[in-house]
Write an enzyme that holds these catalytic residues in place. Structure first.
Site, mmCIF file in Angstrom:
data_model
loop_
_atom_site.group_PDB
_atom_site.id
_atom_site.type_symbol
_atom_site.label_atom_id
_atom_site.label_comp_id
_atom_site.label_asym_id
_atom_site.label_seq_id
_atom_site.Cartn_x
_atom_site.Cartn_y
_atom_site.Cartn_z
ATOM 1 N N GLU A 197 3.449 -6.155 7.097
ATOM 2 C CA GLU A 197 2.801 -5.102 7.879
ATOM 3 C C GLU A 197 3.286 -5.054 9.323
ATOM 4 O O GLU A 197 3.371 -3.976 9.924
ATOM 5 C CB GLU A 197 1.276 -5.304 7.863
ATOM 6 C CG GLU A 197 0.612 -5.023 6.528
ATOM 7 C CD GLU A 197 0.571 -6.246 5.620
ATOM 8 O OE1 GLU A 197 -0.106 -6.189 4.579
ATOM 9 O OE2 GLU A 197 1.227 -7.260 5.957
ATOM 10 N N ALA B 238 0.845 -1.190 0.000
ATOM 11 C CA ALA B 238 0.000 0.000 0.000
ATOM 12 C C ALA B 238 0.882 1.243 0.000
ATOM 13 O O ALA B 238 2.080 1.188 0.304
ATOM 14 C CB ALA B 238 -0.911 -0.004 1.221
ATOM 15 N N GLU C 154 -2.074 -9.564 -0.908
ATOM 16 C CA GLU C 154 -3.506 -9.692 -0.661
ATOM 17 C C GLU C 154 -4.303 -9.638 -1.966
ATOM 18 O O GLU C 154 -5.276 -10.380 -2.144
ATOM 19 C CB GLU C 154 -3.963 -8.591 0.297
ATOM 20 C CG GLU C 154 -3.445 -8.799 1.721
ATOM 21 C CD GLU C 154 -3.637 -7.586 2.600
ATOM 22 O OE1 GLU C 154 -4.213 -7.737 3.689
ATOM 23 O OE2 GLU C 154 -3.203 -6.482 2.215
ATOM 24 N N GLY D 84 -0.407 -5.343 0.527
ATOM 25 C CA GLY D 84 -1.596 -5.276 -0.301
ATOM 26 C C GLY D 84 -1.436 -5.986 -1.633
ATOM 27 O O GLY D 84 -2.423 -6.460 -2.205
#
Length: 260
Positions: free
Chosen positions: A134, A66, A114, A111
């Site tokens: 993260e 992200a 993901e 992300g």
């Protein structure tokens, strides 16, 4: 329509979407996610599109995570809304009713990992790297990484990746079941397009029901899932494509599926 953060190409029944922020390793920001949401909605509603391929621009990254500049500004309420917004988009990809292939050409971190996990199938270049880092930022995954990862690779392996924040190679990702294939980087898109064309040749209604049977069945008891499968089997047995498929088999010819 033109996009600032995506390159969208049509190849017959296959839609190829390239996440196009190579200077920041295709990091996910609000603008990119908004554009991707629009494209996914268009793919859902366009019956002539049968398969979607997602990949990243450049040779370094699929999506390296992200946008940290946006993450750093989150408040508790804003952070929850941010996570739920991303989860909703990835759920739409997961439940598109059409196969979505992630062609992972480099880093798939945070992300990016993901997003790849929300896709139906994952092809990885032999240079790709995967991880959920993260924890190293004092965070946890927000786009369902803590949920999809254990469902794909098991709780033990998932927890090791989530708690250490470490990266793994494409070969290791294949070994633990995170990706379907590892291919030479130079042939990644050729392999992805070939697989997409194979999937696009299948009967669309049966494909949609099969995806639904697996996704929903994973959330049910075996008994309920078998009942659900039987219901879908009955429905798909009424389609023109079923009659065409069985007739083509008996006539020893290639079927011509129309999606009806």
């Amino acid at each position: 329509m033109p996009h600032e953060n995506l390159i969208v190409e049509r190849d017959a029944a296959v839609l190829v979407v390239t996440l196009n922020r190579p200077k920041v390793l295709n990091a996910l920001n609000a603008a990119l996610l908004a554009e991707l949401s629009e494209v996914i909605a268009e793919a859902r509603d366009d019956e002539s599109i049968r398969v979607v391929v997602l990949t990243g621009a450049g040779e370094k990254a699929f999506v390296a995570g992200a946008d940290i500049n946006e993450l750093a500004q989150q408040t508790p309420v804003g952070g929850r809304d941010h996570a739920r917004h991303g989860q909703a988009l990835f759920d739409r990809i997961d439940r598109l009713g059409k196969p979505v292939i992630a062609a992972v050409n480099g880093f798939a971190l945070g992300g990016g990992c993901e997003l790849a996990m929300a896709c139906t199938l994952r092809l990885a270049a032999d240079t790709a790297k995967f991880g959920q880092p993260e924890i190293n930022l004092g965070l946890i995954p927000g786009y369902a990484g803590s949920q999809r990862l254990p469902r794909l690779v098991g709780a033990g392996r998932a927890l090791e990746l989530l708690l250490t924040g470490s990266q793994i190679t494409a070969e290791e990702a294949w070994r633990i079941g995170l990706v379907n294939r590892v291919v030479p980087a130079a042939s990644l898109m050729d392999e992805a397009r070939a697989l997409a064309k194979t999937l696009a040749s299948k009967p669309p209604v049966a494909v949609r029901y099969l995806l639904d049977a697996v996704a929903r069945g994973m959330e049910m008891s075996l008994s309920d899932a078998q009942d659900y499968e039987a219901t879908l089997f009955g429905l798909v047995s009424t389609t023109d494509d079923m009659r065409e498929g069985t007739r083509a088999f008996l006539e020893k010819r290639k079927p011509d599926f129309k999606g009806r």
